[in-house]
Design a protein around this motif. Structure first.
Motif, PDB file in Angstrom:
ATOM      1  N   LYS A  33       0.550  11.353 -10.122  1.00  0.00           N
ATOM      2  CA  LYS A  33       0.455  12.695 -10.212  1.00  0.00           C
ATOM      3  C   LYS A  33       0.925  14.037 -11.062  1.00  0.00           C
ATOM      4  CE  LYS A  33      -3.314  11.481  -7.079  1.00  0.00           C
ATOM      5  NZ  LYS A  33      -4.371  11.523  -6.231  1.00  0.00           N
ATOM      6  N   ASP A  34       2.197  13.849 -10.044  1.00  0.00           N
ATOM      7  CA  ASP A  34       3.526  14.460 -10.507  1.00  0.00           C
ATOM      8  C   ASP A  34       3.315  14.706 -11.626  1.00  0.00           C
ATOM      9  OD1 ASP A  34       2.940  15.170  -7.225  1.00  0.00           O
ATOM     10  OD2 ASP A  34       4.657  14.517  -7.268  1.00  0.00           O
ATOM     11  N   SER A  35       3.090  13.243 -11.916  1.00  0.00           N
ATOM     12  CA  SER A  35       4.271  13.452 -13.183  1.00  0.00           C
ATOM     13  C   SER A  35       2.897  13.912 -14.810  1.00  0.00           C
ATOM     14  CB  SER A  35       4.470  11.934 -13.536  1.00  0.00           C
ATOM     15  OG  SER A  35       5.563  11.764 -15.746  1.00  0.00           O
ATOM     16  N   GLU A  93       1.067  -1.100  -0.378  1.00  0.00           N
ATOM     17  CA  GLU A  93      -0.260   0.030  -0.119  1.00  0.00           C
ATOM     18  C   GLU A  93       1.078   1.269   0.049  1.00  0.00           C
ATOM     19  OE1 GLU A  93      -2.536  -0.210   3.633  1.00  0.00           O
ATOM     20  OE2 GLU A  93      -3.944  -1.913   2.264  1.00  0.00           O
ATOM     21  N   THR A  94       2.044   1.032   0.845  1.00  0.00           N
ATOM     22  CA  THR A  94       3.276   2.054   0.997  1.00  0.00           C
ATOM     23  C   THR A  94       3.571   2.548  -0.408  1.00  0.00           C
ATOM     24  OG1 THR A  94       3.189   2.459   2.827  1.00  0.00           O
ATOM     25  CG2 THR A  94       5.055   3.423   2.034  1.00  0.00           C
ATOM     26  N   ILE A  95       4.487   1.383  -0.914  1.00  0.00           N
ATOM     27  CA  ILE A  95       4.483   1.992  -2.620  1.00  0.00           C
ATOM     28  C   ILE A  95       3.730   1.742  -3.465  1.00  0.00           C
ATOM     29  CG2 ILE A  95       5.612  -0.043  -4.927  1.00  0.00           C
ATOM     30  CD1 ILE A  95       6.631  -1.584  -2.483  1.00  0.00           C
ATOM     31  N   LEU A  96       2.069   1.961  -3.718  1.00  0.00           N
ATOM     32  CA  LEU A  96       1.552   2.001  -4.385  1.00  0.00           C
ATOM     33  C   LEU A  96       0.571   3.581  -4.696  1.00  0.00           C
ATOM     34  CD1 LEU A  96      -1.054  -1.300  -5.272  1.00  0.00           C
ATOM     35  CD2 LEU A  96       0.987  -0.465  -6.668  1.00  0.00           C
ATOM     36  N   THR A  97       0.680   3.968  -2.929  1.00  0.00           N
ATOM     37  CA  THR A  97       0.304   5.256  -2.567  1.00  0.00           C
ATOM     38  C   THR A  97       2.352   6.349  -3.514  1.00  0.00           C
ATOM     39  OG1 THR A  97      -0.394   5.156  -0.807  1.00  0.00           O
ATOM     40  CG2 THR A  97       0.491   7.386  -0.915  1.00  0.00           C
ATOM     41  N   GLU A  98       3.351   5.932  -2.643  1.00  0.00           N
ATOM     42  CA  GLU A  98       4.320   6.287  -3.513  1.00  0.00           C
ATOM     43  C   GLU A  98       4.560   6.862  -4.949  1.00  0.00           C
ATOM     44  OE1 GLU A  98       7.095   5.034  -0.266  1.00  0.00           O
ATOM     45  OE2 GLU A  98       7.692   4.182  -2.852  1.00  0.00           O
ATOM     46  N   LEU A  99       3.743   5.513  -5.889  1.00  0.00           N
ATOM     47  CA  LEU A  99       3.979   5.397  -7.120  1.00  0.00           C
ATOM     48  C   LEU A  99       2.624   6.327  -8.057  1.00  0.00           C
ATOM     49  CD1 LEU A  99       4.082   1.433  -7.363  1.00  0.00           C
ATOM     50  CD2 LEU A  99       5.819   3.836  -8.745  1.00  0.00           C
ATOM     51  N   GLY A 101       0.636  15.218 -18.859  1.00  0.00           N
ATOM     52  CA  GLY A 101      -0.262  14.823 -19.729  1.00  0.00           C
ATOM     53  C   GLY A 101      -1.240  14.172 -18.254  1.00  0.00           C
ATOM     54  N   THR A 102      -2.396  14.188 -19.116  1.00  0.00           N
ATOM     55  CA  THR A 102      -3.488  12.232 -18.198  1.00  0.00           C
ATOM     56  C   THR A 102      -3.742  11.100 -18.667  1.00  0.00           C
ATOM     57  OG1 THR A 102      -5.269  13.335 -20.044  1.00  0.00           O
ATOM     58  CG2 THR A 102      -3.966  15.187 -18.039  1.00  0.00           C
ATOM     59  N   GLU A 103      -2.820  10.699 -19.121  1.00  0.00           N
ATOM     60  CA  GLU A 103      -3.479   9.211 -20.124  1.00  0.00           C
ATOM     61  C   GLU A 103      -2.316   8.466 -19.001  1.00  0.00           C
ATOM     62  OE1 GLU A 103      -1.089   7.760 -23.331  1.00  0.00           O
ATOM     63  OE2 GLU A 103      -1.505   9.690 -24.685  1.00  0.00           O
ATOM     64  N   GLN A 104      -3.861   6.693 -18.510  1.00  0.00           N
ATOM     65  CA  GLN A 104      -3.244   6.393 -17.423  1.00  0.00           C
ATOM     66  C   GLN A 104      -2.045   5.808 -18.285  1.00  0.00           C
ATOM     67  OE1 GLN A 104      -6.748   4.151 -15.940  1.00  0.00           O
ATOM     68  NE2 GLN A 104      -5.355   2.388 -16.342  1.00  0.00           N
TER      69      GLN A 104
END
Length: 211
Positions: A169-171, A158-164, A176-179
């Motif tokens: 989001k920052d990127s 969960e920590t890793i996924l939150t960091e990613l 851009g906004t592509e998934q």
């Protein structure tokens, strides 16, 4: 491994391991007392499973990701079924995709997380791309190896996924906004990571690696 012959024998990682004498086939219905990497599991593997691995080993289901519904999971049950946490595939078919590990990657991940690095490296050695699995996932595997229980693995994931998520989001704010691929739902399990379901092998989607 339980091999359901879903993949091209020339490109199947499980069959390649078998040809190299690095894995044994199990019959459907045959009981296995070690760790079974399975999408039916409810708990992720952790270093707390080290003794089980040392005594009885690890097994995987060699099948297609796209044909999981055809696998009689009820007949390959184990008292020690486990999920794998978030990792990135480096096999030629699913390179760069999260969760989509093939058979050898799933086995290697289980051995790395439980502290048997030498076994993981031995399994990956016959594959020209095998070294990439540890190189790409080392930062994740090192964090998982520090966890002594399934609950700690869940918290770490969960920590890793939150960091990613924050990183992407920052990127996206600037690019851009592509998934991104990492957001693809976990195909392994519906509840542990709140997503839908590698390895091929407990874990694939199509014929994979090179012969």
């Amino acid at each position: 491994m339980w091999d359901f012959d879903h993949c091209d024998p020339r490109r199947c990682s499980g069959k390649k391991l078998a040809r190299a004498g690095l894995i044994q086939d199990l019959r459907v219905g045959q009981r296995f007392r070690g760790i079974v990497v399975s999408p039916k599991a409810t708990l992720p593997i952790s270093n707390g499973d080290r003794d089980i691995v040392a005594t009885n080993g690890v097994a995987v289901v060699e099948c297609s990701w796209a044909r999981l519904d055809e696998v009689p999971f009820g007949k390959i049950a184990s008292p020690h079924e486990r999920l794998l946490p978030y990792l990135i595939a480096t096999n030629p078919v699913n390179y760069g995709k999260p969760w989509r590990l093939n058979c050898v990657e799933a086995l290697a991940a289980a051995f790395y997380i439980t502290g048997f690095d030498e076994y993981a490296e031995q399994l990956l050695k016959p594959f020209g791309w095998g070294h990439a699995f540890h190189e790409v996932n080392k930062h994740l595997l090192d964090r998982y190896k520090a966890c002594t229980s399934s609950s700690e693995i869940v918290a770490m994931q969960e920590t890793i996924l939150t960091e990613l998520e924050q990183s992407y989001k920052d990127s996206r704010e600037t690019q851009g906004t592509e998934q991104d691929d990492w957001l693809t739902p976990n195909p392994n399990h519906r509840t542990a990571v709140e997503s839908d379901s590698e390895v091929e092998d407990r874990s694939t989607e199509s014929p994979e690696e090179e012969p």
